[in-house]
Design a protein around this motif. Structure first.
Motif, PDB file in Angstrom:
ATOM      1  N   ASP A 115      15.224  -3.408 -37.569  1.00  0.00           N
ATOM      2  CA  ASP A 115      14.665  -2.422 -38.496  1.00  0.00           C
ATOM      3  C   ASP A 115      13.142  -2.480 -38.590  1.00  0.00           C
ATOM      4  O   ASP A 115      12.478  -1.457 -38.750  1.00  0.00           O
ATOM      5  N   ALA A 116      12.594  -3.685 -38.548  1.00  0.00           N
ATOM      6  CA  ALA A 116      11.150  -3.833 -38.761  1.00  0.00           C
ATOM      7  C   ALA A 116      10.341  -3.256 -37.606  1.00  0.00           C
ATOM      8  O   ALA A 116       9.165  -2.934 -37.774  1.00  0.00           O
ATOM      9  N   LEU A 117      10.961  -3.130 -36.445  1.00  0.00           N
ATOM     10  CA  LEU A 117      10.260  -2.559 -35.290  1.00  0.00           C
ATOM     11  C   LEU A 117      10.650  -1.079 -35.197  1.00  0.00           C
ATOM     12  O   LEU A 117      11.457  -0.678 -34.369  1.00  0.00           O
ATOM     13  N   ASP A 118      10.077  -0.275 -36.068  1.00  0.00           N
ATOM     14  CA  ASP A 118      10.528   1.109 -36.210  1.00  0.00           C
ATOM     15  C   ASP A 118       9.471   2.117 -35.746  1.00  0.00           C
ATOM     16  O   ASP A 118       9.395   3.225 -36.272  1.00  0.00           O
ATOM     17  N   GLY A 119       8.696   1.737 -34.744  1.00  0.00           N
ATOM     18  CA  GLY A 119       7.643   2.640 -34.292  1.00  0.00           C
ATOM     19  C   GLY A 119       7.855   3.259 -32.934  1.00  0.00           C
ATOM     20  O   GLY A 119       7.138   4.196 -32.552  1.00  0.00           O
ATOM     21  N   LEU A 120       8.842   2.787 -32.166  1.00  0.00           N
ATOM     22  CA  LEU A 120       9.007   3.254 -30.790  1.00  0.00           C
ATOM     23  C   LEU A 120       9.408   4.716 -30.699  1.00  0.00           C
ATOM     24  O   LEU A 120       9.093   5.382 -29.708  1.00  0.00           O
ATOM     25  N   GLY A 121      10.095   5.219 -31.714  1.00  0.00           N
ATOM     26  CA  GLY A 121      10.613   6.582 -31.624  1.00  0.00           C
ATOM     27  C   GLY A 121       9.627   7.665 -32.015  1.00  0.00           C
ATOM     28  O   GLY A 121       9.946   8.860 -31.918  1.00  0.00           O
ATOM     29  N   VAL A 122       8.431   7.296 -32.465  1.00  0.00           N
ATOM     30  CA  VAL A 122       7.463   8.291 -32.939  1.00  0.00           C
ATOM     31  C   VAL A 122       6.987   9.160 -31.764  1.00  0.00           C
ATOM     32  O   VAL A 122       6.722   8.664 -30.671  1.00  0.00           O
ATOM     33  N   SER A 123       6.864  10.462 -32.018  1.00  0.00           N
ATOM     34  CA  SER A 123       6.427  11.394 -30.974  1.00  0.00           C
ATOM     35  C   SER A 123       4.907  11.498 -30.926  1.00  0.00           C
ATOM     36  O   SER A 123       4.228  11.433 -31.955  1.00  0.00           O
ATOM     37  N   LYS A 124       4.384  11.685 -29.728  1.00  0.00           N
ATOM     38  CA  LYS A 124       2.942  11.933 -29.562  1.00  0.00           C
ATOM     39  C   LYS A 124       2.590  13.348 -30.003  1.00  0.00           C
ATOM     40  O   LYS A 124       1.432  13.637 -30.321  1.00  0.00           O
ATOM     41  N   ARG A 125       3.573  14.223 -30.013  1.00  0.00           N
ATOM     42  CA  ARG A 125       3.347  15.614 -30.385  1.00  0.00           C
ATOM     43  C   ARG A 125       3.514  15.802 -31.883  1.00  0.00           C
ATOM     44  O   ARG A 125       4.434  15.272 -32.488  1.00  0.00           O
ATOM     45  N   LYS A 126       2.631  16.579 -32.494  1.00  0.00           N
ATOM     46  CA  LYS A 126       2.681  16.786 -33.934  1.00  0.00           C
ATOM     47  C   LYS A 126       3.772  17.763 -34.355  1.00  0.00           C
ATOM     48  O   LYS A 126       4.110  17.839 -35.539  1.00  0.00           O
ATOM     49  N   ASP A 127       4.327  18.498 -33.393  1.00  0.00           N
ATOM     50  CA  ASP A 127       5.328  19.494 -33.753  1.00  0.00           C
ATOM     51  C   ASP A 127       6.752  18.949 -33.762  1.00  0.00           C
ATOM     52  O   ASP A 127       7.705  19.687 -33.992  1.00  0.00           O
ATOM     53  N   ARG A 128       6.885  17.650 -33.488  1.00  0.00           N
ATOM     54  CA  ARG A 128       8.221  17.057 -33.575  1.00  0.00           C
ATOM     55  C   ARG A 128       8.112  15.620 -34.055  1.00  0.00           C
ATOM     56  O   ARG A 128       7.114  14.942 -33.837  1.00  0.00           O
ATOM     57  N   GLU A 129       9.167  15.180 -34.734  1.00  0.00           N
ATOM     58  CA  GLU A 129       9.116  13.867 -35.384  1.00  0.00           C
ATOM     59  C   GLU A 129       9.411  12.732 -34.413  1.00  0.00           C
ATOM     60  O   GLU A 129       8.802  11.673 -34.486  1.00  0.00           O
ATOM     61  N   TYR A 130      10.358  12.959 -33.503  1.00  0.00           N
ATOM     62  CA  TYR A 130      10.787  11.890 -32.600  1.00  0.00           C
ATOM     63  C   TYR A 130      10.530  12.263 -31.154  1.00  0.00           C
ATOM     64  O   TYR A 130      10.710  13.428 -30.744  1.00  0.00           O
ATOM     65  N   GLY A 131      10.134  11.271 -30.383  1.00  0.00           N
ATOM     66  CA  GLY A 131       9.837  11.496 -28.981  1.00  0.00           C
ATOM     67  C   GLY A 131      10.866  10.848 -28.073  1.00  0.00           C
ATOM     68  O   GLY A 131      12.027  10.667 -28.437  1.00  0.00           O
ATOM     69  N   THR A 132      10.410  10.456 -26.890  1.00  0.00           N
ATOM     70  CA  THR A 132      11.313   9.914 -25.869  1.00  0.00           C
ATOM     71  C   THR A 132      11.216   8.392 -25.781  1.00  0.00           C
ATOM     72  O   THR A 132      11.652   7.801 -24.798  1.00  0.00           O
ATOM     73  N   GLY A 133      10.655   7.756 -26.828  1.00  0.00           N
ATOM     74  CA  GLY A 133      10.642   6.298 -26.863  1.00  0.00           C
ATOM     75  C   GLY A 133      12.056   5.749 -26.826  1.00  0.00           C
ATOM     76  O   GLY A 133      12.985   6.326 -27.387  1.00  0.00           O
ATOM     77  N   VAL A 134      12.218   4.608 -26.175  1.00  0.00           N
ATOM     78  CA  VAL A 134      13.550   4.079 -25.867  1.00  0.00           C
ATOM     79  C   VAL A 134      13.751   2.686 -26.438  1.00  0.00           C
ATOM     80  O   VAL A 134      12.833   1.858 -26.430  1.00  0.00           O
ATOM     81  N   SER A 135      14.936   2.439 -26.931  1.00  0.00           N
ATOM     82  CA  SER A 135      15.401   1.090 -27.257  1.00  0.00           C
ATOM     83  C   SER A 135      16.300   0.613 -26.122  1.00  0.00           C
ATOM     84  O   SER A 135      17.363   1.205 -25.883  1.00  0.00           O
ATOM     85  N   VAL A 136      15.893  -0.431 -25.438  1.00  0.00           N
ATOM     86  CA  VAL A 136      16.712  -0.963 -24.348  1.00  0.00           C
ATOM     87  C   VAL A 136      18.002  -1.563 -24.900  1.00  0.00           C
ATOM     88  O   VAL A 136      19.070  -1.417 -24.310  1.00  0.00           O
ATOM     89  N   MET A 137      17.901  -2.218 -26.044  1.00  0.00           N
ATOM     90  CA  MET A 137      19.112  -2.785 -26.654  1.00  0.00           C
ATOM     91  C   MET A 137      20.146  -1.692 -26.934  1.00  0.00           C
ATOM     92  O   MET A 137      21.319  -1.817 -26.566  1.00  0.00           O
ATOM     93  N   ALA A 138      19.728  -0.622 -27.603  1.00  0.00           N
ATOM     94  CA  ALA A 138      20.663   0.457 -27.922  1.00  0.00           C
ATOM     95  C   ALA A 138      21.193   1.106 -26.651  1.00  0.00           C
ATOM     96  O   ALA A 138      22.363   1.493 -26.586  1.00  0.00           O
TER      97      ALA A 138
END
Length: 876
Positions: free
Chosen positions: A535-558
Motif C-alpha cells: 500500500d505504501a508504494l502507491d505511486g506507480l500507477g499515476v499517469s503522465k497525462r493530466k487528462d487521465r488518473e491512471y497510466g500504464t505503470g505496472v506492478s510485477v507482483m500483481a
C-alpha cells in the motif's frame, strides 16, 4: 476446574518461573512472557510494550491487555472505547488497606499507575477463553477474571484470598465507564445523552444493580437507548464478612471532581463515596457504574464478587438482564462453555514438534505458538471491521481472503461463509473494493474504501482455488451473490446493485477486470492503478497525462499473481468441463502466454556488467523503475515481492536459471530480523513512488523487515529447495526468537523496525491484525508439513532438513484424518534414495520434484475417500 483452583494453579506456575531459571528459560519469550501449561500465556506487565489477547465470537472483539487495559467493539459499536497509553482506563479495580490516615490504595490491575504505598507483585494469564489478573499484596492474593460469551455478555470475577493466619480488613472497588455507541471517539455531547442509575437488588440478588442508558439516533428524528446492565453477586467463605457496601453513578464522586482522575481517586483514599453520593448521574457529568465493598477476612478465608455486564437495545431484553442472578455456578459454567467451544476450534488440525536439533526455536514454545497462530488467523478471517477503531478501519478484501486461505484447512465452513459475504461487495465489472463494511440495517449504504488497488481480486481467485482443491465443494460455485455499484471512488459512495449471479460468474467478472487492466499496447503486464499489495508504494500507477488518473505503470507482483490466476482458472474449468468452457480456457491460456512474454522481456533487466534483476515495477510508459539498478532517486535497489512471486506464481518453473538472481537479491535484502521489503530505503522526496518515503527509514515497508513480505520470501525459498536458508529466515520472522519485542510475542507482528538513529530496534507497528500470520501458517502447512491439495488428490511434500528430530501433523481432509509423521535422521542425501514413505505401514514410492529438490508422495482422492485414517511416515 473451579475459579479458585485456576487462580491457585496460576499463582504456583508464576512462582515456579520466578524460582526456577532452568524451567523459565525453556518457556520464556521476549517481553516478560511465558508459555505455561495448556498453551496458556503468563505475562508480566512491562514498560516497553504490552501483550494482548482478543476474546469474542462472530466479529465481537473484546481486547484484554497484560497491563489491564480492556476495550471492545463489534464493528462500529463500542461497549468500551480504547484508552490510549497512559490515559485512565475505562474499566478498573482497586483494593484499599486501612492506614494511619485514610487508606493505602492499589490498583488490582497494573493500570492506572498510582503512587502505591504497598509492595505488590502482578502478572496476567491469557487462556483462549479468559484472562486472569493476579495481584499479591499484604498477604492477600487478589484475582480478576474476565471473559465474554457467545451472547456478548462480559463477565468479571474479583476475588481476595487471605494467605495468612491474621485477620485482614480492606475494601475492593470496581469502576466501569462504558461508551455504548456507534462511534470511534467520545465527544462533548456524550454525557448529555447518557444516564447511570443504581437499582435495588431484585429477588435472589444480594447486591444492587446498575443501569446505564445511552441515547443514540437510530434513524432520522428517532432517538433510542442502548442499555448497559450490571448485575452483581457476592460470595463469602467461612470467616469472611461484608462490613458495608457503597455504590455510585458519578465519576466525580469516585475520583474527586473534574480535575482528578483514576490515578488519584479521592473517594478510595477516604474509603467512602460520602453520605450524599449520587445514585443517578446524567447530563452535567460522566456517569459510571462503581462500587466499594468493605470486607473482613479471617486467616485463609476468601471472597468473590461476580459482575456481569449485558448490553442490549430493547426494553424487554433490559428488563430480563436486570433480574439475572450471577452466581458462581452460573459464571463458572459460562467460562467452561467457552473453554469447550475454543477447544473445538481448530481441533481438525494439530501439530507437534519434537526435540530441536539446532537453532533458536524452542520446541515447547513452538508447539504452543502454533496453536495461537491458528487463533490469530481465525481472528483475521472473521473480522467485522473497525479493529483499529477509526472511520475507515474496515474489512479488507485482500486481507480477509489471504487469512481465509489459511482458515480453509481447519475451519472450511467458516471460511466458506465469509467468502460468500465478501463476494457480495464486488462491482458488476469484477472490480473489488479495497475494503468494505457490513450494512447496519436493510437498505443502509455501508462504508467502503473504493480506491482501485489492482490486486484485490487476485487473492479472491487464489483463495477460492485453494478452498475447492481442499474441500472438493464444487457446489460453492453455484451459490448466488450480489454486487455493489461504485458510484464515487473519492466520496466512498456505493449502492447495492439489483444484479446477482453465481460465485463462478463472480470469478469470471474478477478475471475480466484483471485482464482488462493491462498495458495491452506495450508490455501486456498488469497496470498498478492505485497500487498493489504494498500500500505504501502507491505511486506507480499515476499517469503522465493530466487528462487521465491512471497510466500504464505496472506492478510485477500483481502481474505474476494474475498469471497464477489464469492457471488456477484453467485448472478449475478443465475439471468443470473443458468443452463447456473451451472459450474461457483459450482466453486465459492466451493471456498467460502474453503475460509470460511481457514479464520475461520487461521485468528482467540487466546492467552494463551483465548482472540481472527482477524489478518491482515501472511507472507510466516505462519512464522509471522501482527495484532496479537506477531508481528515481538513482539508488540501486532490490524489492522482495517480485522475486518471491516469480517463484510462487510458477514463472520460476519455466526457467530455473534465474535462481541466482533471486538469491542474490535476498542476500542484499537480508537483515537480523529477516528479509526486508526494500533495500535501500526511500528518502523523503523520492519521486514517483507515492507515500512510502514518508515512513521513517527502517520501519514498515520502507527498508524494514515487513514480515508479511519476508514470509513470501520464505515460501519462495522452500519452493526453490533452499530449505536451510528458508528455516534461517523463518526463524528470524518468529517473534519469540528475538531478545526484545514491543507487542505480543506469542503471535505474529506486522514488522520489525530497525533505525539506530531513531533508537528503533525490533519494534513493531502492531500485532494480531496482520497478514504475516496467515503466510506463516500456510508456510507450515504447505512447505514444512507439506500438504499441497490439488483437484485430483494431495501431494505430501514435507520440507527437507526440518530442524527437529520429529514432527507430527494431523489434518482432517474432507471425511478422512491424515497424519504425517516426519523423522529427521539427518541424512543429507534427500533425493529418491534418501527419503522413505510409509502409508499405513506400507512402503510407497515417491516422485522427485526438480523444483523443490525433494521426494514427494501422491495421494489420490479415491485413496483419501476410501481410508478414513491415513498415516504417512516420512523418513529422511
Amino acid at each position: 476446574m473451579s475459579f479458585f483452583n485456576n487462580v491457585n494453579k496460576y499463582v504456583a506456575e508464576y512462582h515456579t518461573l520466578q524460582n526456577n531459571p532452568i524451567v523459565a528459560k525453556e518457556k520464556a519469550m521476549p517481553g516478560k512472557a511465558y508459555f505455561i501449561e495448556d498453551n496458556n500465556i503468563l505475562a508480566i506487565p512491562r514498560e516497553d510494550g504490552d501483550c494482548r489477547y482478543p476474546f469474542g465470537q462472530n466479529g465481537f472483539n473484546y481486547w484484554v491487555y497484560a497491563s489491564g487495559y480492556l476495550h471492545c467493539n463489534e464493528g462500529l459499536f463500542s461497549p468500551y472505547l480504547r484508552a490510549s497509553e497512559g490515559q485512565e482506563p475505562k474499566i478498573a479495580f482497586f483494593a484499599g488497606f486501612k492506614g494511619e490516615e485514610g487508606y493505602k490504595v492499589i490498583p488490582i490491575l497494573s493500570v492506572p499507575v498510582m503512587d502505591e504505598q504497598v509492595q505488590t507483585e502482578r502478572y496476567t494469564v491469557f487462556t483462549k477463553a479468559s484472562a486472569y489478573y493476579v495481584t499479591e499484596a499484604e498477604g492477600i492474593t487478589f484475582a480478576i477474571r474476565t471473559f465474554v460469551d457467545a451472547d456478548k455478555k462480559m463477565y468479571y470475577t474479583i476475588s481476595a484470598t487471605n494467605n495468612t493466619d491474621e485477620k485482614k480488613e480492606f475494601f475492593i472497588s470496581s469502576y466501569f465507564n462504558p461508551f455504548l455507541k456507534n462511534a470511534v471517539m467520545e465527544g462533548a455531547e456524550n454525557r448529555w445523552f447518557r444516564q447511570c442509575t443504581v437499582l435495588p437488588a431484585n429477588e435472589g440478588q444480594n447486591l444492587d444493580n446498575f443501569l446505564i442508558e445511552v441515547y443514540e439516533e437510530r434513524d432520522r428524528g428517532a432517538m433510542a437507548p442502548n442499555y448497559g446492565v450490571f448485575t452483581r453477586n457476592l460470595t463469602l467463605s467461612e470467616g469472611a464478612a461484608l462490613v458495608k457496601t457503597e455504590e455510585t453513578a458519578s465519576r466525580n464522586d469516585y475520583v474527586g471532581g473534574v480535575r482528578s482522575s483514576l490515578h488519584t481517586p479521592a473517594s478510595l483514599y477516604r474509603g467512602t463515596f460520602g453520605e450524599n453520593t449520587k445514585k443517578v448521574a446524567t447530563f452535567t457529568e460522566v456517569s459510571v457504574a462503581a462500587d466499594m465493598l468493605h470486607l473482613e477476612l479471617e486467616g485463609k478465608a476468601h471472597i468473590r464478587e461476580d459482575i456481569v455486564m449485558t448490553y442490549c437495545f430493547e426494553d424487554e431484553d433490559m428488563e430480563v438482564a436486570i433480574k439475572e442472578v450471577p452466581t458462581p455456578e452460573v459464571i463458572d459454567n459460562a467460562e467452561a462453555t467457552i473453554i469447550d467451544a475454543e477447544a473445538k476450534h481448530g481441533e481438525t488440525m494439530k501439530a507437534e514438534f519434537g526435540k530441536r536439533l539446532h537453532g533458536e526455536i524452542k520446541e515447547e514454545v513452538f508447539n504452543a505458538f502454533f496453536e495461537h497462530l491458528k487463533k490469530q488467523v481465525e481472528f483475521c478471517s472473521v473480522i467485522k471491521g473497525y479493529i483499529q477503531l477509526s472511520s475507515f478501519s474496515l474489512i479488507g478484501i485482500r486481507d480477509v481472503f489471504q487469512a481465509l486461505e489459511g482458515l480453509v484447512f481447519y475451519e472450511p465452513e467458516v471460511a466458506r461463509a465469509k467468502m460468500l459475504e465478501a463476494l457480495n461487495f464486488v462491482q458488476p465489472d469484477g472490480r473489488c473494493p479495497r475494503q468494505y463494511s457490513l450494512p447496519r440495517f436493510e437498505g443502509d449504504t455501508p462504508n467502503m474504501d473504493l480506491r482501485p488497488f489492482i490486486d484485490q481480486g487476485v487473492w479472491v481467485i487464489s483463495t477460492i482455488a485453494t478452498y475447492l482443491r481442499f474441500t472438493q465443494d464444487f457446489n460453492f460455485l453455484d451459490e448466488t451473490c450480489g454486487y455493489y455499484d461504485f458510484v464515487n471512488d473519492k466520496a466512498h459512495l456505493a449502492k447495492k446493485s439489483d444484479k446477482t449471479s453465481s460465485v463462478l460468474d463472480h470469478l469470471f467478472d474478477i478475471m475480466h477486470y484483471l485482464l482488462t487492466n493491462r498495458d495491452h499496447e506495450y508490455t501486456k503486464c498488469v497496470c498498478a492503478l492505485y497500487g498493489d499489495w504494498n500500500d505504501a508504494l502507491d505511486g506507480l500507477g499515476v499517469s503522465k497525462r493530466k487528462d487521465r488518473e491512471y497510466g500504464t505503470g505496472v506492478s510485477v507482483m500483481a502481474t505474476l499473481q494474475v498469471y497464477q490466476n489464469c492457471h488456477e482458472m484453467i485448472e478449475l474449468l478443465e475439471i468443470l468441463g473443458a468443452d463447456k468452457y473451451a472459450d474461457k480456457i483459450a482466453e486465459y491460456k492466451q493471456a498467460m502466454a502474453e503475460i509470460e512474454e511481457g514479464l520475461v522481456k520487461y521485468a528482467i533487466i540487466q546492467n552494463e556488467a551483465g548482472e540481472t534483476r527482477l524489478v518491482h515495477g515501472w511507472g507510466d510508459e516505462r519512464s522509471y523503475f522501482v527495484g532496479s539498478f537506477d531508481d528515481p532517486d538513482h539508488q540501486s535497489r532490490d524489492g522482495i515481492t517480485s522475486n518471491a512471486f516469480w517463484v510462487l506464481a510458477g514463472m520460476y518453473d519455466k526457467d530455473m536459471s534465474i535462481k541466482d538472481t533471486i538469491l542474490s537479491a535476498y542476500d542484499r535484502l537480508g537483515s537480523k530480523y529477516g528479509l526486508k521489503t526494500f533495500e535501500p530505503h526511500f528518502e523523503k522526496g523520492t519521486p514517483g513512488v507515492g507515500r512510502i518515503p514518508n515512513l521513517p527509514k527502517g520501519t514498515a515497508e520502507n527498508g524494514a523487515a515487513y514480515i508479511h513480505a519476508s514470509t513470501f520470501g520464505v515460501m519462495s525459498l522452500f519452493r526453490m529447495g533452499e530449505t536451510d536458508r528458508a528455516w534461517e529466515e523463518l526463524s528470524k520472522c518468529l517473534p519469540f526468537t528475538h531478545e526484545t519485542v514491543s507487542v505480543s510475542p506469542y503471535v505474529m507482528p506486522n514488522s520489525y523496525g530497525f533505525n539506530e538513529e531513531k533508537q528503533i530496534d525490533g519494534e513493531s507497528m502492531q500485532d494480531w491484525q496482520t497478514g504475516s500470520s496467515n503466510v506463516v501458517l500456510k508456510t507450515f502447512i504447505r512447505f514444512v508439513f507439506g500438504i499441497e491439495p490439488q483437484y485430483k488428490g494431495i501431494w505430501i511434500q514435507p520440507s527437507k532438513n526440518i530442524p527437529f528430530e520429529t514432527t507430527e501433523f494431523t489434518i482432517k481432509v474432507r471425511e478422512s484424518y491424515l497424519t504425517i509423521k516426519y523423522s529427521n535422521n539427518q541424512n543429507t542425501d534427500n533425493k529418491a534414495a534418501g527419503r522413505v514413505f510409509k502409508v499405513n505401514g506400507e512402503v510407497q514410492e515417491g516422485i522427485y520434484d526438480d523444483v523443490m529438490k525433494l521426494n514427494k508422495l501422491w495421494l489420490s482422492n479415491d485413496f483419501i475417500t476410501n481410508n478414513k485414517e491415513i498415516i504417512v511416515e516420512v523418513l529422511d
